[in-house]
Design a protein around this motif. Sequence first.
Motif, PDB file in Angstrom:
ATOM      1  N   THR A 117       0.843  -1.198   0.000  1.00 42.03           N
ATOM      2  CA  THR A 117       0.000   0.000   0.000  1.00 42.03           C
ATOM      3  C   THR A 117       0.874   1.242   0.000  1.00 42.03           C
ATOM      4  O   THR A 117       1.699   1.426   0.890  1.00 42.03           O
ATOM      5  CB  THR A 117      -0.912   0.021   1.246  1.00 42.03           C
ATOM      6  N   ASP A 118       0.684   2.090  -0.994  1.00 38.66           N
ATOM      7  CA  ASP A 118       1.380   3.380  -1.022  1.00 38.66           C
ATOM      8  C   ASP A 118       0.591   4.439  -0.267  1.00 38.66           C
ATOM      9  O   ASP A 118       1.176   5.293   0.407  1.00 38.66           O
ATOM     10  CB  ASP A 118       1.608   3.834  -2.469  1.00 38.66           C
ATOM     11  N   VAL A 119      -0.729   4.387  -0.390  1.00 36.59           N
ATOM     12  CA  VAL A 119      -1.601   5.347   0.297  1.00 36.59           C
ATOM     13  C   VAL A 119      -2.786   4.593   0.876  1.00 36.59           C
ATOM     14  O   VAL A 119      -3.461   3.838   0.170  1.00 36.59           O
ATOM     15  CB  VAL A 119      -2.098   6.461  -0.652  1.00 36.59           C
ATOM     16  N   LEU A 120      -3.044   4.816   2.166  1.00 30.80           N
ATOM     17  CA  LEU A 120      -4.200   4.242   2.848  1.00 30.80           C
ATOM     18  C   LEU A 120      -5.255   5.330   3.014  1.00 30.80           C
ATOM     19  O   LEU A 120      -4.959   6.414   3.532  1.00 30.80           O
ATOM     20  CB  LEU A 120      -3.775   3.698   4.215  1.00 30.80           C
ATOM     21  N   ILE A 121      -6.483   5.039   2.576  1.00 30.91           N
ATOM     22  CA  ILE A 121      -7.612   5.952   2.761  1.00 30.91           C
ATOM     23  C   ILE A 121      -8.492   5.390   3.863  1.00 30.91           C
ATOM     24  O   ILE A 121      -8.828   4.199   3.856  1.00 30.91           O
ATOM     25  CB  ILE A 121      -8.405   6.124   1.456  1.00 30.91           C
ATOM     26  N   TRP A 122      -8.898   6.252   4.815  1.00 31.35           N
ATOM     27  CA  TRP A 122      -9.600   5.779   6.017  1.00 31.35           C
ATOM     28  C   TRP A 122     -10.948   6.465   6.176  1.00 31.35           C
ATOM     29  O   TRP A 122     -11.037   7.681   6.220  1.00 31.35           O
ATOM     30  CB  TRP A 122      -8.738   6.092   7.248  1.00 31.35           C
ATOM     31  N   SER A 127     -15.616  11.686   9.199  1.00 26.16           N
ATOM     32  CA  SER A 127     -15.629  11.366  10.624  1.00 26.16           C
ATOM     33  C   SER A 127     -14.420  10.563  11.073  1.00 26.16           C
ATOM     34  O   SER A 127     -14.287  10.265  12.267  1.00 26.16           O
ATOM     35  CB  SER A 127     -16.925  10.617  10.975  1.00 26.16           C
ATOM     36  N   GLY A 128     -13.531  10.262  10.160  1.00 28.87           N
ATOM     37  CA  GLY A 128     -12.258   9.653  10.523  1.00 28.87           C
ATOM     38  C   GLY A 128     -11.397  10.562  11.378  1.00 28.87           C
ATOM     39  O   GLY A 128     -10.359  10.130  11.891  1.00 28.87           O
ATOM     40  N   HIS A 129     -11.827  11.821  11.566  1.00 27.42           N
ATOM     41  CA  HIS A 129     -11.066  12.714  12.450  1.00 27.42           C
ATOM     42  C   HIS A 129     -11.017  12.179  13.878  1.00 27.42           C
ATOM     43  O   HIS A 129     -10.108  12.518  14.635  1.00 27.42           O
ATOM     44  CB  HIS A 129     -11.667  14.131  12.436  1.00 27.42           C
ATOM     45  N   MET A 130     -11.990  11.326  14.250  1.00 28.86           N
ATOM     46  CA  MET A 130     -12.000  10.741  15.582  1.00 28.86           C
ATOM     47  C   MET A 130     -11.491   9.305  15.588  1.00 28.86           C
ATOM     48  O   MET A 130     -11.637   8.595  16.579  1.00 28.86           O
ATOM     49  CB  MET A 130     -13.409  10.803  16.175  1.00 28.86           C
ATOM     50  N   SER A 131     -10.903   8.875  14.493  1.00 32.52           N
ATOM     51  CA  SER A 131     -10.330   7.524  14.452  1.00 32.52           C
ATOM     52  C   SER A 131      -9.113   7.448  15.353  1.00 32.52           C
ATOM     53  O   SER A 131      -8.432   8.441  15.613  1.00 32.52           O
ATOM     54  CB  SER A 131      -9.947   7.156  13.017  1.00 32.52           C
ATOM     55  N   LYS A 132      -8.827   6.250  15.815  1.00 33.08           N
ATOM     56  CA  LYS A 132      -7.655   6.059  16.675  1.00 33.08           C
ATOM     57  C   LYS A 132      -6.368   6.443  15.957  1.00 33.08           C
ATOM     58  O   LYS A 132      -5.472   7.036  16.560  1.00 33.08           O
ATOM     59  CB  LYS A 132      -7.570   4.604  17.135  1.00 33.08           C
ATOM     60  N   ILE A 133      -6.278   6.127  14.663  1.00 32.51           N
ATOM     61  CA  ILE A 133      -5.024   6.402  13.958  1.00 32.51           C
ATOM     62  C   ILE A 133      -4.818   7.895  13.780  1.00 32.51           C
ATOM     63  O   ILE A 133      -3.700   8.408  13.970  1.00 32.51           O
ATOM     64  CB  ILE A 133      -4.951   5.649  12.602  1.00 32.51           C
ATOM     65  N   PHE A 134      -5.859   8.654  13.439  1.00 36.50           N
ATOM     66  CA  PHE A 134      -5.683  10.095  13.272  1.00 36.50           C
ATOM     67  C   PHE A 134      -5.369  10.760  14.610  1.00 36.50           C
ATOM     68  O   PHE A 134      -4.457  11.599  14.704  1.00 36.50           O
ATOM     69  CB  PHE A 134      -6.936  10.715  12.646  1.00 36.50           C
ATOM     70  N   LEU A 145     -14.592  18.564  17.491  1.00 32.10           N
ATOM     71  CA  LEU A 145     -15.117  19.682  16.710  1.00 32.10           C
ATOM     72  C   LEU A 145     -16.592  19.859  17.017  1.00 32.10           C
ATOM     73  O   LEU A 145     -17.165  19.105  17.799  1.00 32.10           O
ATOM     74  CB  LEU A 145     -14.893  19.416  15.208  1.00 32.10           C
ATOM     75  N   LYS A 146     -17.211  20.863  16.404  1.00 32.82           N
ATOM     76  CA  LYS A 146     -18.661  21.020  16.473  1.00 32.82           C
ATOM     77  C   LYS A 146     -19.283  20.336  15.254  1.00 32.82           C
ATOM     78  O   LYS A 146     -18.697  20.321  14.177  1.00 32.82           O
ATOM     79  CB  LYS A 146     -19.029  22.504  16.488  1.00 32.82           C
ATOM     80  N   ILE A 148       0.107  13.180   5.293  1.00 36.68           N
ATOM     81  CA  ILE A 148      -1.266  12.954   5.737  1.00 36.68           C
ATOM     82  C   ILE A 148      -2.151  14.066   5.176  1.00 36.68           C
ATOM     83  O   ILE A 148      -1.793  15.244   5.230  1.00 36.68           O
ATOM     84  CB  ILE A 148      -1.348  12.954   7.270  1.00 36.68           C
ATOM     85  N   PHE A 149      -3.310  13.678   4.655  1.00 35.47           N
ATOM     86  CA  PHE A 149      -4.299  14.639   4.161  1.00 35.47           C
ATOM     87  C   PHE A 149      -5.620  14.345   4.852  1.00 35.47           C
ATOM     88  O   PHE A 149      -6.148  13.233   4.755  1.00 35.47           O
ATOM     89  CB  PHE A 149      -4.442  14.509   2.648  1.00 35.47           C
ATOM     90  N   TYR A 150      -6.166  15.317   5.574  1.00 36.74           N
ATOM     91  CA  TYR A 150      -7.510  15.197   6.134  1.00 36.74           C
ATOM     92  C   TYR A 150      -8.467  15.997   5.261  1.00 36.74           C
ATOM     93  O   TYR A 150      -8.229  17.174   4.970  1.00 36.74           O
ATOM     94  CB  TYR A 150      -7.593  15.702   7.579  1.00 36.74           C
ATOM     95  N   PHE A 151      -9.605  15.353   4.887  1.00 33.79           N
ATOM     96  CA  PHE A 151     -10.585  15.977   4.004  1.00 33.79           C
ATOM     97  C   PHE A 151     -11.967  15.748   4.599  1.00 33.79           C
ATOM     98  O   PHE A 151     -12.403  14.604   4.771  1.00 33.79           O
ATOM     99  CB  PHE A 151     -10.469  15.369   2.608  1.00 33.79           C
ATOM    100  N   GLN A 152     -12.679  16.826   4.891  1.00 33.62           N
ATOM    101  CA  GLN A 152     -13.909  16.766   5.685  1.00 33.62           C
ATOM    102  C   GLN A 152     -15.158  16.192   5.015  1.00 33.62           C
ATOM    103  O   GLN A 152     -15.909  15.447   5.669  1.00 33.62           O
ATOM    104  CB  GLN A 152     -14.207  18.170   6.225  1.00 33.62           C
ATOM    105  N   PRO A 153     -15.511  16.500   3.758  1.00 31.11           N
ATOM    106  CA  PRO A 153     -16.816  16.055   3.242  1.00 31.11           C
ATOM    107  C   PRO A 153     -16.931  14.530   3.189  1.00 31.11           C
ATOM    108  O   PRO A 153     -15.940  13.825   3.019  1.00 31.11           O
ATOM    109  CB  PRO A 153     -16.850  16.643   1.828  1.00 31.11           C
ATOM    110  N   GLY A 154     -18.177  14.024   3.328  1.00 26.16           N
ATOM    111  CA  GLY A 154     -18.369  12.596   3.154  1.00 26.16           C
ATOM    112  C   GLY A 154     -19.279  11.934   4.165  1.00 26.16           C
ATOM    113  O   GLY A 154     -19.096  10.756   4.495  1.00 26.16           O
ATOM    114  N   HIS A 155     -20.300  12.648   4.658  1.00 22.58           N
ATOM    115  CA  HIS A 155     -21.260  12.034   5.575  1.00 22.58           C
ATOM    116  C   HIS A 155     -21.981  10.893   4.862  1.00 22.58           C
ATOM    117  O   HIS A 155     -22.366  10.995   3.692  1.00 22.58           O
ATOM    118  CB  HIS A 155     -22.262  13.085   6.053  1.00 22.58           C
ATOM    119  N   GLU A 156     -22.197   9.796   5.594  1.00 26.52           N
ATOM    120  CA  GLU A 156     -22.673   8.557   4.983  1.00 26.52           C
ATOM    121  C   GLU A 156     -24.052   8.666   4.346  1.00 26.52           C
ATOM    122  O   GLU A 156     -24.364   7.906   3.416  1.00 26.52           O
ATOM    123  CB  GLU A 156     -22.669   7.425   6.018  1.00 26.52           C
ATOM    124  N   SER A 157     -24.900   9.587   4.806  1.00 25.47           N
ATOM    125  CA  SER A 157     -26.273   9.651   4.289  1.00 25.47           C
ATOM    126  C   SER A 157     -26.423  10.581   3.092  1.00 25.47           C
ATOM    127  O   SER A 157     -27.549  10.811   2.625  1.00 25.47           O
ATOM    128  CB  SER A 157     -27.234  10.081   5.405  1.00 25.47           C
TER     129      SER A 157
END
Length: 242
Positions: free
Chosen positions: A62-67, A99-106, A116-117, A189-198
């Motif tokens: 794996t060169d890049v892991l997406i979470w 919501s991966g911002h609250m993942s253990k790895i991040f 966050l709010k 590392i790149f954090y990207f916010q959009p992507g709510h499951e619904s």
Amino acid sequence: MTRVTVWNEYRHEQQDPAIAAIYPQGIHGQIASFLQAAGFTTRTATLDEPEHGLTDAVLNETDVLIWWGHIAHNEVDDSVVARIQQWVLKGMGLIVLHSGHMSKIFMRLMGTSCDLKWREADEQERIFVIDPTHDIVKGIPESFVLEKEEMYGEHFDIPVPDETLLLSWFEGGNVFRSGITYKRGNGRIFYFQPGHESYPTYYNTHIQKIICNGVEYCAPRGNCYPVYGKDKNHYPISGAEK
């Protein structure tokens, strides 16, 4: 060719028919599909696989892991988190979505609460490019709109980013640093916010382009990883050798 592993806890899609209707192959399947179309070598892994599908053998390829994770952060085994951290430090790229911002790895890599709010109110989100020179926003307009997204708002409890690329505004008035980068060890590392499951966010062409650009940005550069510990080598000052 850059090798990408898309990881998803894959729980919402199995528990909620409305979400399964949006992502019938899972969020990981949708992300993998547009990455494959862009020419990346792509595989997927999910929470309920042995070792969450993230063995050393998989990460070695794996060169890049997406979470992507949300409701099952605590079910991720700490030994797997430690393993991923070591691969990132040695140069594997990591893209953390929504919501991966609250993942253990991040949280482990950031060293802060990463809280966050948030608000689920079907709000429009306008995403602004604030660093148009950066490769991650190559081909992206000055701003674009997502008709519905979950609101994420400041304050976002993270270390000061190395780079802030994207800023979002929501109908309720909140703003958010929605695209940020860090370096940890040899890894990007790149954090990207959009992507709510619904919401069908991962079908949006601008979102897809940003993630594809993010993969290219986070891919390893082949830099030598330092050898740590007791140093048996000697580096005499020129002319001082005996």
